[in-house]
Design a protein around this motif. Structure first.
Motif, PDB file in Angstrom:
ATOM      1  N   LEU A 115       0.862  -1.178   0.000  1.00 32.40           N
ATOM      2  CA  LEU A 115       0.000   0.000   0.000  1.00 32.40           C
ATOM      3  C   LEU A 115       0.895   1.223   0.000  1.00 32.40           C
ATOM      4  CD1 LEU A 115      -2.773   1.354   0.223  1.00 32.40           C
ATOM      5  CD2 LEU A 115      -2.664   1.021   2.705  1.00 32.40           C
ATOM      6  N   GLY A 118      -2.612   7.083  -0.102  1.00 30.35           N
ATOM      7  CA  GLY A 118      -4.060   7.168  -0.002  1.00 30.35           C
ATOM      8  C   GLY A 118      -4.555   8.594  -0.052  1.00 30.35           C
ATOM      9  N   THR A 125     -12.690   7.575  -1.838  1.00 30.42           N
ATOM     10  CA  THR A 125     -11.443   7.199  -1.185  1.00 30.42           C
ATOM     11  C   THR A 125     -10.601   6.482  -2.227  1.00 30.42           C
ATOM     12  OG1 THR A 125     -12.666   6.859   0.887  1.00 30.42           O
ATOM     13  CG2 THR A 125     -10.440   5.953   0.763  1.00 30.42           C
ATOM     14  N   LEU A 127      -6.904   4.577  -3.125  1.00 35.50           N
ATOM     15  CA  LEU A 127      -5.691   3.932  -2.626  1.00 35.50           C
ATOM     16  C   LEU A 127      -4.814   3.512  -3.798  1.00 35.50           C
ATOM     17  CD1 LEU A 127      -7.165   1.594   0.158  1.00 35.50           C
ATOM     18  CD2 LEU A 127      -6.228   3.908   0.422  1.00 35.50           C
ATOM     19  N   LEU A 144     -12.232  -3.136   2.294  1.00 37.23           N
ATOM     20  CA  LEU A 144     -11.660  -1.991   3.006  1.00 37.23           C
ATOM     21  C   LEU A 144     -12.552  -1.651   4.189  1.00 37.23           C
ATOM     22  CD1 LEU A 144      -9.481   0.289   3.031  1.00 37.23           C
ATOM     23  CD2 LEU A 144     -11.112   1.672   1.733  1.00 37.23           C
ATOM     24  N   LEU A 186      -7.025  -2.739   4.712  1.00 29.87           N
ATOM     25  CA  LEU A 186      -7.362  -3.332   3.418  1.00 29.87           C
ATOM     26  C   LEU A 186      -6.983  -4.805   3.450  1.00 29.87           C
ATOM     27  CD1 LEU A 186      -8.310  -2.759   0.454  1.00 29.87           C
ATOM     28  CD2 LEU A 186      -5.883  -2.503  -0.107  1.00 29.87           C
TER      29      LEU A 186
END
Length: 334
Positions: A115, A118, A125, A127, A144, A186
């Motif tokens: 990840l 973000g 949202t 990512l 998520l 996540l």
């Protein structure tokens, strides 16, 4: 005893730095009423020690449930060029300077998922992930959740099988994440195949803390007509990098928003929606559509669309229904 933030703020008598106070209040909203179990006077040193212990515990909880005030979030830098290629390939280069750096990694079944960054505002949202090897993407079984265990629905995204860059778009974070910030989790249990490969099952759990970009309301444009149907603007709002438009449609078109038109020509053309919305800047450059939803289950129909913007100024919004009509309105981004 009330558990609202306002009442707690009025009753609190301790003097401390503002940031610490906000952390305590954020946690206090989640705690229940406590009963006094003893009236025996404690030695002064014991009272001070107990107060310090409780303060540490409260601040720790507040940092989890109200991560906006946690040091990890306060110190997180803004992504520069690190995710530029991923965003450009998805047409989201305008968001590049608004992402928060994240660095959470997990490896399972021979695949490493990271990840990277973000972003969140009141409408979506986003990512950014990287999958290695890049022949699979994160669009398999993905969930998520926020720090309260609530699931944030997946909306869409893109992946690049050459680099392993993935951009996942989810719905907006619910309240109170918009005020407190969000500690996201996540979980991926299946990586989707790219290029005809088989899906890969595994267990990848990634975590990151982000804030929510504030938005501001903009003046509503005048209503427009698509033939005998009325299109009314119910809300227009903008952040520093996006603009979102909410529409309400009444009339014959409202029940035909999912109608497809146009021929299928292999490698050349395919059917498309008769209804369309497009945002163009003063130089004639179209803005990138970031997200959108529609509902025709009840009258009038509800439509929402959000675009990435790269600069302030006047933008032309064109609403059309093929074979019926179209109209344009100006949206000024200050």
């Amino acid at each position: 005893m009330s558990t609202s933030l306002e009442d707690r703020l009025m009753e609190l008598e301790l003097r401390m730095p503002d940031t610490l106070l906000l952390r305590i209040l954020g946690h206090a909203a989640q705690t229940s009423e406590r009963e006094v179990t003893s009236v025996r006077r404690r030695p002064r040193w014991a009272t001070v020690a107990l107060a310090i212990g409780l303060l540490i515990a409260v601040v720790s909880g507040a940092s989890f449930y109200a991560p906006r005030f946690a040091q990890a979030l306060a110190d997180a830098p803004i992504v520069g060029t690190a995710i530029g290629p991923a965003l450009r390939s998805a047409g989201l280069a305008g968001l590049q300077g608004r992402f928060t750096v994240l660095d959470s990694r997990a490896t399972s079944s021979g695949y490493a998922v990271r990840l990277v960054a973000g972003y969140a505002d009141n409408n979506q949202t986003v990512l950014v992930l990287r999958v290695d090897p890049p022949d699979h993407n994160a669009f398999g079984r993905t969930q998520l959740t926020d720090q309260f265990g609530r699931t944030i629905a997946f909306s869409g995204g893109m992946s690049d099988a050459r680099t392993g860059n993935n951009v996942l778009i989810f719905q907006a974070l619910p309240w109170p994440d918009s005020s407190l910030g969000a500690r996201l989790r996540l979980h991926i249990s299946t990586l989707e195949a790219a290029g005809g490969n088989q899906p890969v099952a595994g267990d990848w759990t990634l975590q990151g803390t982000i804030s929510v970009e504030p938005s501001r309301a903009l003046p509503l444009p005048a209503a427009g007509m698509l033939g005998d149907s009325t299109v009314r603007f119910t809300k227009v709002e903008a952040t520093s990098a996006t603009v979102s438009v909410y529409l309400e449609i009444s009339g014959p078109v409202a029940t035909q928003l999912d109608r497809m038109v146009g021929p299928t020509i292999p490698y050349v053309a395919k059917p498309h929606f008769a209804f369309s919305s497009e945002l163009v800047d003063a130089n004639g450059q179209p803005a990138t559509l970031l997200n959108g939803t529609g509902s025709t289950s009840s009258a009038p129909a509800q439509i929402w669309a959000g675009w990435v913007i790269t600069h302030p100024g006047d933008y032309q919004l064109r609403i059309a229904y093929e074979g019926v009509g179209s109209f344009e309105r100006t949206i000024t981004i200050p």
